[in-house]
Design a protein around this motif. Structure first.
Motif, short mmCIF file in Angstrom:
data_model
loop_
_atom_site.label_atom_id
_atom_site.label_comp_id
_atom_site.label_asym_id
_atom_site.label_seq_id
_atom_site.Cartn_x
_atom_site.Cartn_y
_atom_site.Cartn_z
N TYR A 1 -9.54 -2.36 -7.06
CA TYR A 1 -9.04 -1.36 -8.02
C TYR A 1 -10.17 -0.86 -8.90
CZ TYR A 1 -5.76 0.91 -11.22
OH TYR A 1 -5.05 1.84 -11.95
N ARG B 1 -2.37 8.28 -13.71
CA ARG B 1 -1.86 6.94 -13.43
C ARG B 1 -1.37 6.28 -14.72
NH1 ARG B 1 -7.60 3.99 -11.64
NH2 ARG B 1 -8.27 3.42 -13.72
N TRP C 1 -3.44 -4.57 -12.90
CA TRP C 1 -4.72 -4.90 -12.27
C TRP C 1 -5.66 -5.63 -13.21
CZ3 TRP C 1 -6.24 -4.82 -7.25
CH2 TRP C 1 -5.38 -4.17 -6.34
N ASN D 1 0.86 -1.18 0.00
CA ASN D 1 0.00 0.00 0.00
C ASN D 1 0.90 1.23 0.00
OD1 ASN D 1 -2.14 1.73 0.18
ND2 ASN D 1 -2.38 1.49 2.40
N ASN E 1 -11.32 -0.03 -0.97
CA ASN E 1 -10.12 0.73 -1.28
C ASN E 1 -9.76 0.43 -2.73
OD1 ASN E 1 -7.61 1.81 -1.61
ND2 ASN E 1 -6.65 0.73 0.12
N GLN F 1 -7.95 2.31 -4.59
CA GLN F 1 -6.64 2.93 -4.82
C GLN F 1 -6.68 4.40 -5.24
OE1 GLN F 1 -4.32 0.84 -3.79
NE2 GLN F 1 -5.88 -0.75 -3.70
N TRP F 2 -7.82 4.85 -5.74
CA TRP F 2 -7.85 6.21 -6.27
C TRP F 2 -9.09 6.96 -5.81
CZ3 TRP F 2 -3.67 8.27 -8.47
CH2 TRP F 2 -2.69 7.38 -8.94
N GLU G 1 0.22 0.26 -14.56
CA GLU G 1 -0.56 -0.06 -13.35
C GLU G 1 -1.92 -0.64 -13.72
OE1 GLU G 1 -1.00 3.01 -10.20
OE2 GLU G 1 -3.15 2.60 -10.36
N PRO H 1 -4.01 9.19 -5.04
CA PRO H 1 -3.76 7.81 -4.61
C PRO H 1 -4.00 7.67 -3.11
CG PRO H 1 -1.68 8.96 -4.91
CD PRO H 1 -2.76 9.90 -5.37
N THR H 2 -4.13 6.44 -2.66
CA THR H 2 -4.40 6.18 -1.24
C THR H 2 -3.31 6.78 -0.35
OG1 THR H 2 -5.50 4.18 -1.94
CG2 THR H 2 -5.00 4.34 0.38
N ASP I 1 -11.78 4.77 -0.27
CA ASP I 1 -10.56 5.16 0.41
C ASP I 1 -10.52 6.67 0.69
OD1 ASP I 1 -10.32 4.15 -2.46
OD2 ASP I 1 -8.86 5.77 -2.49
#
Lengths: 389, 347
Positions: A269, A284, A292, A5, A205, A207-208, A288, A213-214, A177
């Protein structure tokens, strides 16, 4: 499984199904594995169906937005396991407080797909009667609804609802998140903790938080937010529908039994944009996104079903046909939504009982709209208007 | 605010077994009795707030209620105003009628989001499927020598939000009736309590019928012919004192107690001003974008040919609420209202 994370710290994460669709046997997870094992092939196919239809709903709604039929849409792509897995652990009497991206949860709750787009069409601020499905309408102010969930759960407590793992009543609230930084989310955990309210905090969560971002929300894994308030807290692989289901079922049963609130972080995600107005290429990388894509929750469940001989061509064709039907129903149904008459849509239901200001403005607007505006905007009798002294 | 809490111990615990008859009560005690009656009438009514349990609230308005109704119905909440209102919304969705106490006017702002984006809109958002019978009690206004955030009048901020009702009693009888009508209302009600008048006594008919009148209708406190003094909450007493002073000068003032600023009883104001030809609006809140501005606009449009003078406003300034040492220069005094009346008569 461990994931990271924003740091190299290994974080314990419950996983029962690996990205290749193999069941995972890890020490200390027997209770969760038993819950997953209790799911029949039919149950798993039901989850698969809901996940595929949720993605189809996403694709259809995104297309409708591109065609100008929706003002906006917030896709759930990538979060199907988190949403469908958790919702399959719910019972009809449980009450759901979603944020605004829980299309998979609404799918499982059986809400009319067209109703689910009324908000995004701009024809309604909500879209359905919450009490018919025990599912609140979407809340746009980030995290505000988590307090409503806790309050509702406090009401369940006061009703003297039986403490029973099946027949008790639990409340679940979904948030992201970004929302974990909101005061309301933190206050909702304070209120839930001190009241031992039967509520499950379900964090996706993804991630975005739009472009953040987290790592802009926390320096510690987010499930620890729950721990800090004294809530049993667990991080699960959010793309693993079995782990999500098992963890949520455990937390809901704890609530129904009167044993208080829980916190689940589903580590997942957001494969698509925040909304149809967003452009993720600005913040991003495609690397990435590709990483995912290889962890796609639907592919993972499909692999399991195939390995267990629970997915055949007939069933896939059946779901495909159902998806086509859903698409056609959405295209027809959404175009037919207009929100009712302008006067009714705007002036109805502002208050439950007559309010002089709204009543007068409505009367004036109706007369104006009919080409005959009265002299007074305030619904005052005009008899004395000319009464100069 | 320990010293203030000690000073404000006004209610007694020797409550009558069943409220009936006519009694002389302070305004604070009248609210207390009104809540007690509502809680006895409907077991879904519950109170939430900080220090409202054993302490009875810093102004003792909830005194004795936890002892009678228990901790499940009189809830000492965590110290978080947004949490109080947000959980009240959820409780209302489950069928409860929460009455939230915000300890002081200046502390309502952490809950402003829940009140304006959620509480006010959920009935509309769900097309009437879900009602929000939530009351938010707010001790407000100055004149008690409080520190910062303890003397403010933020009512206009809430009147500007559709979906909320905003009311303020000026006397014990209205306080008793209005709190019960607010609790019975299916709409959210901001119930602003004039804290400087908590200790003022008046006769209260405990058998008053509960309807919806006091949430919608202004009340003519005193008949007059030369000027209309429009006020609500703590300013009604100022208006009455001004009318007394004017009577000595041979001027007849009509005093109108609005009771509600959302909705606003425009018809009552207009009827009075058409009779008197002059209108002075008095409130402690800043006049800039305040309730008085709305009244002035409505009166000007509806009574233009009946007016002998422009509508004038007497109220707070566009400054932070002043320090206690100077709050009496800021608050609308009888002298400042008399000055406004003189200006009106100079036209």
């Amino acid at each position: 499984m461990t994931t990271t994370n924003g740091s190299n710290e290994a974080i314990p994460t419950l996983q029962l199904l690996d990205p290749q669709g193999n069941r995972v046997t890890t020490r200390g997870t027997k209770g969760y594995r038993d819950r997953a094992a209790a799911l029949t092939a039919e149950d798993l196919r039901g989850m698969y169906r809901d996940m595929v239809l949720t993605r189809r709903f996403d694709d259809e709604a995104t297309s409708l937005q591109r065609q100008g039929e929706l003002a906006l849409f917030a896709p759930a792509r990538g979060q199907e396991a988190a949403q469908v897995g958790s919702a399959h652990a719910l019972r009809p009497q449980d009450y759901v407080f979603p944020s605004y991206r829980e299309h998979g949860v609404l799918q499982v709750r059986g809400l009319d797909p067209v109703d689910r787009l009324r908000f995004f069409r701009g024809s309604d601020h909500g879209g359905w009667n919450p009490n018919e499905s025990n599912t609140a309408v979407y809340t746009i102010v980030i995290g505000a609804h988590t307090l409503h969930a806790t309050g509702y759960a406090m009401g369940v407590q006061r009703d003297g609802t039986p403490h029973d793992k099946h027949d008790g009543t639990a409340v679940i609230t979904y948030f992201g998140d970004g929302a974990t930084s909101q005061g309301d989310v933190n206050e909702s955990m304070v209120f839930a903790a001190v009241n031992e309210a039967p509520v499950v905090f379900f964090l996706q969560n993804n991630q975005w938080a739009i472009s953040e971002p987290t790592t802009r929300q926390a320096k510690t894994p987010l499930y620890k937010r729950g721990e800090a308030f004294g809530l049993p807290s667990l991080r699960v692989d959010g793309n693993d529908v079995l782990a999500v289901y098992a963890a949520t079922q455990e937390a809901l049963e704890r609530a129904r039994l009167g044993k208080g609130p829980s916190f689940i972080e589903a580590f997942t995600y957001r494969m698509g944009a925040h909304t149809t107005s967003d452009d993720p290429t600005r913040y991003r990388t495609s690397d990435e996104e590709e990483q995912w894509r290889r962890r796609d929750p639907i592919d993972r469940l499909a692999a399991l079903l195939r390995a267990e001989n629970a997915l055949d061509e007939d069933f896939e064709a059946e779901i495909k046909a159902e998806g086509d039907e859903l698409g056609a129903a959405l295209r027809t149904g959404v175009r037919a939504l207009d929100g009712g008459s302008a006067v009714e849509s705007t002036f109805d239901d502002v208050y439950a009982t007559p309010h002089g200001v709204v009543a007068a403005e409505r009367a004036w607007y109706e007369a104006y709209d009919a080409g005959d505006p009265p002299a007074s905007q305030y619904a005052i009798a005009d008899s004395a208007q000319g009464g100069a002294r | 605010m320990t010293t203030m809490a000690e000073r404000t111990h006004t209610t007694s615990s020797d409550a009558p077994d069943a409220a009936s008859g006519t009694k002389t009560l302070t305004l604070g005690k009248a609210i207390n009795e009104g809540m007690r009656a509502a809680m006895r009438h409907d077991d879904k009514v519950m109170l939430m707030g900080e220090d409202i349990g054993p302490l009875g609230g810093v102004f003792r308005v909830t005194d004795g209620l936890q002892a009678e109704f228990g901790e499940q119905r009189v809830v000492d909440t965590p110290l978080a105003e947004s949490g109080i209102v947000g959980t009240a919304i959820g409780l209302a969705m489950r069928g409860y009628r929460p009455v939230c106490e915000i300890q002081f006017d200046g502390f309502i702002f952490p809950a402003f989001n829940q009140i304006t984006t959620q509480l006010s809109k959920i009935h509309n958002r769900t097309r009437g499927a879900i009602q929000m019978p939530v009351v938010i009690r707010v001790p407000y206004g100055g004149g008690i020598g409080g520190v910062e955030h303890h003397g403010e009048s933020p009512e206009a901020l809430f009147a500007h939000t559709a979906g909320l009702r905003v009311v303020s009693p000026s006397n014990p009888q209205d306080a008793y009736t209005m709190i019960q009508e607010a609790i019975a209302s299916p709409d959210p009600v901001l119930y602003f309590e004039p804290k400087s008048r908590y200790w003022g006594k008046g006769s209260v008919d405990l058998d008053t019928a509960i309807g919806t009148d006091t949430l919608n209708a202004a009340h003519v406190v005193r008949q007059g012919t030369d000027v209309t003094l429009v006020a609500y909450g703590p300013s009604v007493a100022t208006a009455i004192k001004t009318a007394d002073a004017l009577a000595e000068e041979g001027r007849s003032a009509e005093v109108l107690d609005l009771r509600a600023i959302s909705p606003i009883d425009t018809a009552a104001v207009v009827a009075s001003v058409r009779k008197t030809g002059r209108c002075i609006v008095i409130h402690e809140a800043p006049v800039f974008f305040g309730a008085g501005a709305e009244i002035a606009a409505r009166v000007t449009e509806e009574c233009f040919y009946a007016l002998e003078a422009p509508v004038l406003r007497v109220g707070g300034f566009h400054t932070p609420y002043p320090v206690a040492k100077h709050e009496h220069e800021y608050l609308p005094s009888v002298d400042r209202v008399l000055d406004a009346v003189d200006r009106a008569f100079a036209h």
